[in-house]
Enzyme design. Sequence first.
Site, PDB file in Angstrom:
ATOM      1  N   HIS B 155      -7.477 -45.838 -64.763  1.00 44.12           N
ATOM      2  CA  HIS B 155      -8.851 -45.417 -64.427  1.00 44.12           C
ATOM      3  C   HIS B 155      -8.865 -43.934 -64.023  1.00 44.12           C
ATOM      4  O   HIS B 155      -9.711 -43.510 -63.256  1.00 44.12           O
ATOM      5  CB  HIS B 155      -9.436 -46.261 -63.295  1.00 44.12           C
ATOM      6  CG  HIS B 155      -9.466 -47.729 -63.574  1.00 44.12           C
ATOM      7  ND1 HIS B 155     -10.596 -48.378 -64.007  1.00 44.12           N
ATOM      8  CD2 HIS B 155      -8.498 -48.679 -63.511  1.00 44.12           C
ATOM      9  CE1 HIS B 155     -10.329 -49.676 -64.159  1.00 44.12           C
ATOM     10  NE2 HIS B 155      -9.056 -49.877 -63.883  1.00 44.12           N
ATOM     11  N   SER B 277     -10.680 -15.308 -73.515  1.00 51.32           N
ATOM     12  CA  SER B 277     -12.129 -15.361 -73.585  1.00 51.32           C
ATOM     13  C   SER B 277     -12.652 -13.967 -73.848  1.00 51.32           C
ATOM     14  O   SER B 277     -12.100 -12.977 -73.359  1.00 51.32           O
ATOM     15  CB  SER B 277     -12.675 -15.872 -72.257  1.00 51.32           C
ATOM     16  OG  SER B 277     -13.978 -15.391 -72.033  1.00 51.32           O
ATOM     17  N   LYS B 283      -8.734 -16.059 -68.572  1.00 57.53           N
ATOM     18  CA  LYS B 283      -8.603 -17.403 -69.138  1.00 57.53           C
ATOM     19  C   LYS B 283      -7.334 -17.609 -69.989  1.00 57.53           C
ATOM     20  O   LYS B 283      -6.885 -16.693 -70.667  1.00 57.53           O
ATOM     21  CB  LYS B 283      -9.823 -17.721 -70.021  1.00 57.53           C
ATOM     22  CG  LYS B 283     -11.159 -17.684 -69.308  1.00 57.53           C
ATOM     23  CD  LYS B 283     -11.373 -18.860 -68.372  1.00 57.53           C
ATOM     24  CE  LYS B 283     -11.527 -20.151 -69.115  1.00 57.53           C
ATOM     25  NZ  LYS B 283     -12.651 -20.207 -70.021  1.00 57.53           N
ATOM     26  N   GLU B 290      -7.940 -28.558 -77.643  1.00 60.21           N
ATOM     27  CA  GLU B 290      -9.355 -28.905 -77.749  1.00 60.21           C
ATOM     28  C   GLU B 290      -9.720 -29.167 -79.210  1.00 60.21           C
ATOM     29  O   GLU B 290     -10.468 -30.105 -79.518  1.00 60.21           O
ATOM     30  CB  GLU B 290     -10.219 -27.775 -77.203  1.00 60.21           C
ATOM     31  CG  GLU B 290     -10.001 -27.520 -75.719  1.00 60.21           C
ATOM     32  CD  GLU B 290     -10.624 -26.194 -75.298  1.00 60.21           C
ATOM     33  OE1 GLU B 290     -11.797 -26.167 -74.957  1.00 60.21           O
ATOM     34  OE2 GLU B 290      -9.901 -25.162 -75.350  1.00 60.21           O
TER      35      GLU B 290
END
Lengths: 457, 457, 457, 457
Positions: B155, B277, B283, B290
């Site tokens: 979970h 970025s 970043k 992704e």
Amino acid sequence: MTLWGGAFSSPTEDAVRRLNDSLRFDWRLYDADIDGSIAWARAVADAGVITAAERDTLADGLERIRLEFQRGEFVSAPGDEDIHTAVERRLTEIVGAVAGKLHTGRSRNDQVATDVLLWVLAAQEKLTSALTVFLAALRRQAQNGDNLVMPGFTHFQPAQPITVAQWWLSHFWALVRDVERLETMAVAWRHKCPLGSGALSGTPYDIDRQRLAESLGFEAASPNSLDSVADRDHVADFLYALAMIGIHISRLAEDLIIFANPSFGFVRLDERYSTGSSLMPQKRNPDPLELARGKAGRLIGHLSGLLATLKGLPSGYNKDLQEDKEPLFDAYDTLAALLPPLTGLVNTLTMNADRMRAALIESMLATDLADYLVGKGIPFRQAHGLAGQVVRLAEQKRVELSQLTLDDYRSISDVFESDVVKVFDYDAAVARRRASGGTGDTERQITLAESWLKQRV
Amino acid sequence: MTLWGGAFSSPTEDAVRRLNDSLRFDWRLYDADIDGSIAWARAVADAGVITAAERDTLADGLERIRLEFQRGEFVSAPGDEDIHTAVERRLTEIVGAVAGKLHTGRSRNDQVATDVLLWVLAAQEKLTSALTVFLAALRRQAQNGDNLVMPGFTHFQPAQPITVAQWWLSHFWALVRDVERLETMAVAWRHKCPLGSGALSGTPYDIDRQRLAESLGFEAASPNSLDSVADRDHVADFLYALAMIGIHISRLAEDLIIFANPSFGFVRLDERYSTGSSLMPQKRNPDPLELARGKAGRLIGHLSGLLATLKGLPSGYNKDLQEDKEPLFDAYDTLAALLPPLTGLVNTLTMNADRMRAALIESMLATDLADYLVGKGIPFRQAHGLAGQVVRLAEQKRVELSQLTLDDYRSISDVFESDVVKVFDYDAAVARRRASGGTGDTERQITLAESWLKQRV
Amino acid sequence: MTLWGGAFSSPTEDAVRRLNDSLRFDWRLYDADIDGSIAWARAVADAGVITAAERDTLADGLERIRLEFQRGEFVSAPGDEDIHTAVERRLTEIVGAVAGKLHTGRSRNDQVATDVLLWVLAAQEKLTSALTVFLAALRRQAQNGDNLVMPGFTHFQPAQPITVAQWWLSHFWALVRDVERLETMAVAWRHKCPLGSGALSGTPYDIDRQRLAESLGFEAASPNSLDSVADRDHVADFLYALAMIGIHISRLAEDLIIFANPSFGFVRLDERYSTGSSLMPQKRNPDPLELARGKAGRLIGHLSGLLATLKGLPSGYNKDLQEDKEPLFDAYDTLAALLPPLTGLVNTLTMNADRMRAALIESMLATDLADYLVGKGIPFRQAHGLAGQVVRLAEQKRVELSQLTLDDYRSISDVFESDVVKVFDYDAAVARRRASGGTGDTERQITLAESWLKQRV
Amino acid sequence: MTLWGGAFSSPTEDAVRRLNDSLRFDWRLYDADIDGSIAWARAVADAGVITAAERDTLADGLERIRLEFQRGEFVSAPGDEDIHTAVERRLTEIVGAVAGKLHTGRSRNDQVATDVLLWVLAAQEKLTSALTVFLAALRRQAQNGDNLVMPGFTHFQPAQPITVAQWWLSHFWALVRDVERLETMAVAWRHKCPLGSGALSGTPYDIDRQRLAESLGFEAASPNSLDSVADRDHVADFLYALAMIGIHISRLAEDLIIFANPSFGFVRLDERYSTGSSLMPQKRNPDPLELARGKAGRLIGHLSGLLATLKGLPSGYNKDLQEDKEPLFDAYDTLAALLPPLTGLVNTLTMNADRMRAALIESMLATDLADYLVGKGIPFRQAHGLAGQVVRLAEQKRVELSQLTLDDYRSISDVFESDVVKVFDYDAAVARRRASGGTGDTERQITLAESWLKQRV
């Protein structure tokens, strides 16, 4: 050199760069990207961040790049990751260091969100146009078929006679819903210009986002920057709308493919819109219709895929969202390539009135027989049962309904009288359905269709 | 000039031709198409339909065309609808009229079915290879992490301590299933060579289809010609298998993306495998991960789309089936582009042992506490309830479980004794799970993984 | 006894009947079916087909059946294939033979189309209501979080500070689009009442379909009877809208699930809205959120499935369309069961301000550092590069950005001055983004949200 | 009282409990759950955790619960969240506190994983059985149609004559692939028994997992506990296999629906397997076939939905996985309800030999005409063009190919001789395709089919 590498010491691995780079497909956003950048240059100038002269220099340079794209003269360079960096790199070559001011207060996140939304809005208009032309072809065929009677099916079994017009119009009105769905969606899309959302948290400059939105043809700016950079609802909406168009076209295609089989022979495709076989020289294959039917699957797939991609993403921009563009472009291209040949196919096909009439069978008037009994005062449910017994009797005697004798009829119910023969008239059956929307109401529908089309020319 | 136009008087409309033509994507079948044609030339020669000299002329010409493709020198001509007509047209240019004998007893229907199946078989092998390399990277990281302890989640809440090896291996074994699924599918695929099925009804020449099948690397010929020309099960199988690979990779990607967030800090990607970025210079974006996660959606979409395309088609070849190729090629290309950078990313990332250990919390040993009580003779269900009360007490007192006094423990149950402190040892908890497959059994798993990999090199 | 068996000599096989019968799920249409039948009774009375007395008898009988359903007293009989036959059978029991007049000029095809459309319209309203209550909970949490700062992510990496309000509002506005999508769809749905379309070709009686449509709350009758009996666009629309709701909720759920992990600790769920483990007593599992995320998949599946079912169907009603109801009902039930517990969960959860602030890192202000340089006249692109160098230097020195000395800064650019320290203020960074939609604009957004909600109460 | 609430002070909200609880659907796992629990009791007894007497008490109690389920006498209690807690609660009632020992070293995570896998294995066997019975019906019809000739279609246009047997067999062999796909999948499934994986990290007791696996009919235990509790590959596999079955059946259904239309009249459904219309008494609606076609969409939807649910989940068990069961059960139920009536429908339908023969047209022999020319030494490609000219000439003269004069033929090519008339024999054309898999090879296929079926009885 990438635009973001300041803090990095090692260059990106080639395979990663190839995976990340999107210029191979997102160059198609160039028009939207340039529109967005010019609008942004004006907005930051209005906010006093750059001078009017800088703004004009940027705008002129951007227009020059647009021309390069339009003329197919734009040449990409090694570091061009995507349309945004390609344009900015080229802008720097053209106008020099001032190009570096364009990105002030902006991020690729709100930039690409704006580009895609502008592209979708433009695509919606082009598609609506192509659909309208296709719809005009359907309406024309409906007019041609206003007096022709054909079997109407339910469960793909002969059910009741309808006019050919009613059949064409059934596809017409389904696609009208599709056009109107797209138009309604576009209204919502025009109320959420993302530009000025920055990377996620908004822009620190004093930008009038409402004015900026309007300068790009929007009605309103988006309400929340974090939502805005990750919102791909318009892509999903568009893919859904296109899947529905695909589905409606697939149903028309299915009908026509079956009707073109010689056992039906209802329709003959023009040779220019059918193809042959490498092995069987006699074939007239309805390829465009089969492709239309098959491509509905592709469109459903693009929608399912995007929805799966969006599901469960964390807040804000995630690179997963780069996966929105290829299905978007492909879905649009699919219909853009399909509609013109389908329009031609519809415009040039011929309906065979004789074959359609020959396919009518009298048992298709069994409901009219029941209605005849209703007219004599029998409740419909009982009349329906009696009509069924008539059909059964005719089957047993291997005759048509009209060939049964009056005695035969009266053996089933003494309500039957000699006027029962009048039931067996397909044209009258059609004409009786003149309540709005019925097969006897096609003239009005055709006029309505014409008005609808005129509003969109 | 098309190859099928003999019975036609009007040429195909341009828009129709563009819609139908598939050379822009099916040129990729050239290797399979040429292999199939050479095998076919041999089969018709064996059947006495062409001479041995004709067969050799055809085979030589076809090999020359293969070279042209391999060298990028093949030039398409206006009438080239697809890879089959392109190859035959070029063959005619090279060997003259005898090229017209190649298609004897064959149809594009069985030809393309064979091409696609051969392509899928080759793609399966290349993909299995790339997956094996990726799996080797996972195994290597598992070995690195054999003694590191991290929180295991259910979970997405800290549940029990596990080794880093166990976590890597959980992804390893899931992908092993994917490789084995592909391998098992390929066995079935090799039992249904469609060549010799003609357009739908078989070939009228005396072809030994079993021998023909074997000459192309198959185990058996397909059992029924009509089924064979419309069977795209292997494309669906392949798309399903790739969607599952995408899903398994997306789960690894999700873990790593979250673990790379500084609040976790379990993992740091190498700069070569992350990006920056345009707005935020600090970043380190895990773009490849992704994209991996997002592309799982694309793969699911290709599967859904193909299944929708296949559903409800009438018997035999329908042009809808041409819609099999683009999702097939794109699905393969997606993983072929994804696996190498992911392999590099896994090979170069570093796990932060300190951050992982710091994320352990003693309540993750509550089950071990229950098991301690089981060891003292308490039934597990009751022990579980008592351990829960201990957790609750520690929360109320805002201390760790090990900081509760023995009196605290005995206030809950007098079965607790001073040896309870031994429970609070994460490494011991891991070691206890040495039953096969458990987190204390990773050494064996790593050896097993190594054997599995060795069999596939 | 079935209502259609007049022409049949053999009874339907049991397994076929079980397959066909739909009462086990379509009983839920009883309200819509009865409304439709009463409206139809009035329409045929107006058309002079039945008397006013008969109309009233039918209407009274139907209202009595409605009561039986509402009280759970309706008892189905063996021949009840579906809700339509069940209601007509019962009506016959109650009012006698006159019940047989109700179906005059109507078919189950237009009847079920009307029932489903009425049901969808009612479901849309109930769902919009439940969503509005959920949205109010999001807005309330936004208000609570108006002054709390948390890390905003892109690529799930810390990007820029945002307020907790901005984060909640990002989910709020996404769901607002969903509500508005449903409302806009409903406008279109209300313009196509199918009743009076008969089986496919319209009704032969003189029915005023516009008046009939209005009596059922529609704006207009559907334009074409053949289209009307096979049109399930509203089911597809509804499933699409629900899939989008599912997706938006899944993104909120994903955020909260991760934020509830102790490594983040941003959020703590109330015990009433989380569950435990049978093995690990310390767990607080965010089950409702996980189910919310998982059920987005189910909703996507229902949409994909229905689209595949609709694709390629021939004109007119086909029994395939019976497959519209179960996904429709299940999709609605899924969200109807999900929204109340999620609303409670949102209302009762607590955000941990300290943990959120502790997760801020100074490099999240790197963009503000670049903007600082822009303020000193450096073009943004160059400023971005310099800020990146600062981040890199701080990393090398293993200090925070604010701990670098002015000399450090000036070693990178002499534009830096002592006022650079003012950049490192998270609250100021948030406040600067006050352009509309930005994280500094949440107060206005909250007011706007309140107005939006008020319009819907 | 829940089994996990020890550490909780507030009870779960009702709406949350309703959302979480799964007994309403997972009670179907009772057989698997009880089998798994008995096996587990034996394993923990073997490991010395419980006594042999305790083991037997547990096993006896579990068998008694099984009987209660089988007899429909099992009564659920308020706290029964799912089948696992229901069984354990009831076991406690029956055997007392010793029931609390059953869950030692186990978790609901590995328990439910085991239950679902056992259920899938049993469902696979039942489905394979039902498919085999259906396949036997197809084979029987193939045998009936071994000497009947019908038009074979490509692009749904008449292409070449085939036997009715070949057409039935084309569907037979497609479904054979489906059975074999399921059987092959089951082999893989039997190598990964998850029991003993605990919540995620394995079991701390000395369990012989291989022996445990074998005692449940598996070949091997799963290799990794963390993977094992989150692995739903078998559910995805099963849903994929069922979607493919649905698709293959939908293609058969599509054929039969069209063939049952009177314009074809190839097939007549028995009244027991078709239904009537409430409005049109003459209808024979092929409802079971339409439902079969429509339900393929539902099956595709369940697969798409599950894949979307699985995509992007973090490691380990997440409650999202509870969403696996309802699509799984519904997919199985869908085919379990569909196959028996379809079997009856196939067994009782009649093919109309006259209508099929009447649908043959001589241009379907154009390929044979080309082959005739090949026999005279003309290269096929040229022969194909000449045959096309013949078809065209016949069309212009509005005669059949066999009605052209020899002069007509020789006007196209002087290779034609008087023996050309022998081409126009449909039966000979069929017989010529005797190469394996061809329409002249059906006798062998039928024998092969029979052997295949015999192996599965």
